[in-house]
Design an enzyme around this catalytic site. Sequence first.
Site, PDB file in Angstrom:
ATOM      1  N   ARG A 111       0.844  -1.187   0.000  1.00 63.98           N
ATOM      2  CA  ARG A 111       0.000   0.000   0.000  1.00 63.98           C
ATOM      3  C   ARG A 111       0.885   1.245   0.000  1.00 63.98           C
ATOM      4  NH1 ARG A 111      -1.912  -3.593   3.983  1.00 63.98           N
ATOM      5  NH2 ARG A 111      -4.017  -4.426   3.597  1.00 63.98           N
ATOM      6  N   LYS A 171      -1.668  -2.603   8.200  1.00 59.87           N
ATOM      7  CA  LYS A 171      -2.782  -2.178   9.040  1.00 59.87           C
ATOM      8  C   LYS A 171      -2.707  -2.885  10.392  1.00 59.87           C
ATOM      9  CE  LYS A 171      -5.973  -1.150   5.237  1.00 59.87           C
ATOM     10  NZ  LYS A 171      -7.281  -1.453   4.612  1.00 59.87           N
ATOM     11  N   ARG A 181      -0.932  -2.081  -6.933  1.00 58.76           N
ATOM     12  CA  ARG A 181      -1.106  -3.186  -5.982  1.00 58.76           C
ATOM     13  C   ARG A 181      -2.037  -4.244  -6.565  1.00 58.76           C
ATOM     14  NH1 ARG A 181      -1.147  -4.480  -0.434  1.00 58.76           N
ATOM     15  NH2 ARG A 181      -3.146  -5.091   0.477  1.00 58.76           N
ATOM     16  N   HIS A 194      -3.490  -9.169   3.504  1.00 58.99           N
ATOM     17  CA  HIS A 194      -4.940  -9.232   3.682  1.00 58.99           C
ATOM     18  C   HIS A 194      -5.269 -10.098   4.897  1.00 58.99           C
ATOM     19  CE1 HIS A 194      -5.768  -8.367  -0.853  1.00 58.99           C
ATOM     20  NE2 HIS A 194      -5.691  -7.263  -0.144  1.00 58.99           N
ATOM     21  N   TYR A 206      -9.130 -10.947  -6.834  1.00 54.40           N
ATOM     22  CA  TYR A 206      -8.199 -10.892  -7.954  1.00 54.40           C
ATOM     23  C   TYR A 206      -8.321 -12.099  -8.871  1.00 54.40           C
ATOM     24  CZ  TYR A 206      -6.377  -7.192  -5.085  1.00 54.40           C
ATOM     25  OH  TYR A 206      -6.275  -6.050  -4.326  1.00 54.40           O
TER      26      TYR A 206
END
Length: 315
Positions: free
Chosen positions: A167, A191, A264, A287, A296
């Site tokens: 990211r 994150k 990304r 993720h 994807y």
Amino acid sequence: MAAGRNRDVERTVEDFLSYEHHNRGLSDHTCTAYRHDVLDCLATVCPDGSALDDVTLDDLRAWMGVRSRQVAKSSLARQVIAVRNFFAWAAHGGTIAHDPAAALRIPKAQSTLPEVLNERQAATLMDTMDHEVEEPADPTDPRQMHDYALELRDTAMLELLYATGVRVAELVGLDLGDIHEDTRTVKVTGKGDKQRMVPYGVPAQHAVRAWLDHGRPVLAQASSGGAVFLGARGGRIDQRVVRQVVHDAAAAAEVPDIGPHALRHSAATHMLDGGADLREVQEMLGHSSISTTQRYTHVSIEQLKGRYRQAFPRA
């Protein structure tokens, strides 16, 4: 809500946010969004000084009905998650006797396929960036060296974004100690402050090394600290600058206009097209849910269907 009650509720919300931040690792940005979402809901379902214990499932559904006409489904889903988490926390801690949001259903956001470059377009983008880097005619000219440093930086950023699928916030947050050239991996803090190791390829290695050797020393100042990528004045680069660099590079390469997040998406899609395992791509991208990575696979299928329609005479 009455002023005293309002302050009591606000303190409860702040206690909830403190728990989410310190115990569940939510970022400051997410906590700010949760604060707005929960207070917005409580202003509707706890009017005129009523207590949290008075809130019912019907009250929350009525609030959802109003918000559904004001915001997109994706935004409403985030707001409902925040409200559900708040009431679950309050019930578990004994602030309220029961959880009125336990049966509140999270609306399903409309699924849209992420925008990606195909492999040819991605190669064109990277090749264009490489070709635009030229050594200065006069290495003693500060202006020429400054421009050269920016070109090296921009190329390294694009190569690393595409090679790792990180990211933009993760790229900006990289420190020098996070780059492991001996193993061609980079330590990424994602994150919730979760860290992961992500590999990168030889082109990215060359671009990053050129930037660190010949570009970064030109821009570095006392304010640079350990940041890998620097702005024009020597501080840690801003996310907005990175986004603009990607948009400008796409325009120069004459490929579809994209931002860092599309790179990304592209990296993930091309990994899966090349035979990578879904779990491996999930780990690479950071993720928390495999369902996010599965998007994807749909991109790959849609691209295959497009090629099929173009190439097969009885499509």
